[in-house]
Design an enzyme around this catalytic site. Structure first.
Site, short mmCIF file in Angstrom:
data_model
loop_
_atom_site.label_atom_id
_atom_site.label_comp_id
_atom_site.label_asym_id
_atom_site.label_seq_id
_atom_site.Cartn_x
_atom_site.Cartn_y
_atom_site.Cartn_z
CG HIS A 1 -0.34 0.30 2.51
ND1 HIS A 1 -1.00 0.98 3.50
CD2 HIS A 1 0.88 0.04 3.02
CE1 HIS A 1 -0.21 1.11 4.56
NE2 HIS A 1 0.93 0.54 4.29
CB CYS B 1 3.62 5.76 4.97
SG CYS B 1 4.29 4.86 6.39
CG HIS C 1 5.34 0.80 2.48
ND1 HIS C 1 4.66 1.95 2.17
CD2 HIS C 1 4.88 0.39 3.68
CE1 HIS C 1 3.82 2.26 3.15
NE2 HIS C 1 3.92 1.30 4.08
CG HIS D 1 3.05 -3.34 6.04
ND1 HIS D 1 4.06 -2.90 6.87
CD2 HIS D 1 2.51 -2.22 5.48
CE1 HIS D 1 4.11 -1.58 6.82
NE2 HIS D 1 3.17 -1.15 5.98
CG HIS E 1 0.89 -12.43 -2.42
ND1 HIS E 1 0.62 -13.23 -1.33
CD2 HIS E 1 2.23 -12.44 -2.58
CE1 HIS E 1 1.74 -13.71 -0.86
NE2 HIS E 1 2.75 -13.25 -1.58
CD GLU F 1 1.31 -0.53 8.67
OE1 GLU F 1 0.26 -0.20 8.10
OE2 GLU F 1 2.17 0.28 9.06
#
Length: 141
Positions: free
Chosen positions: A27, A37, A41, A43, A78, A125
């Site tokens: 996201h 952010c 990137h 998680h 994914h 997260e």
């Protein structure tokens, strides 16, 4: 997966079901104040969903675990969260992801005859950061 213990929400229901899952997703937060952010990137999110109710269905479930996994894991694993329609008008922050997961689960629960309620969603997260989403009582009616 390491066993996690999450904050509990008090309730008076007879049954409580908890489903843990993890998914990998990317996201970005398209805002100048988001720092790093704002760039794409990823998680590995760890998610805990708490469902409670007084009545079981004809099989003896509040809801089958696989239904929960199919609603969330199959949809988001994914993927780029920003590409999902539900995040076109809001940023896929951890807070918004938790609320969106709750909404998706509760919409499904509303179709069940035994009427269980999703009373908490935890979205981790990173190993040190997580959000707890708990609906207001009126959201469960």
């Amino acid at each position: 997966m390491i066993q996690q213990f999450y904050p509990q929400t008090p309730h008076t229901y007879r049954f409580e079901l908890n489903k843990d899952m993890h998914l990998s997703a990317a996201h970005f937060i398209p805002h100048d104040d988001a720092g790093n952010c704002q760039y794409m990137h990823g998680h590995t999110y760890f998610i805990n969903i708490t469902i409670a109710g007084d009545e079981l269905d004809e099989m003896g479930f509040l809801i089958d675990f696989k239904v929960i996994k199919n609603l969330i894991h199959k949809k988001y694993d994914h993927t780029v969260l920003n590409d999902h329609p539900e995040f076109k008008q809001k940023n896929p922050t951890t807070e918004q992801v938790a609320e969106t997961i709750w909404s998706t689960i509760q919409q499904k629960l509303n179709t069940l005859s035994n009427q269980p309620k999703c009373i908490q969603v935890v979205v981790r997260e990173t190993p040190t950061s997580y959000v707890v989403y708990r609906p207001k009582a009126e959201d469960l009616l």
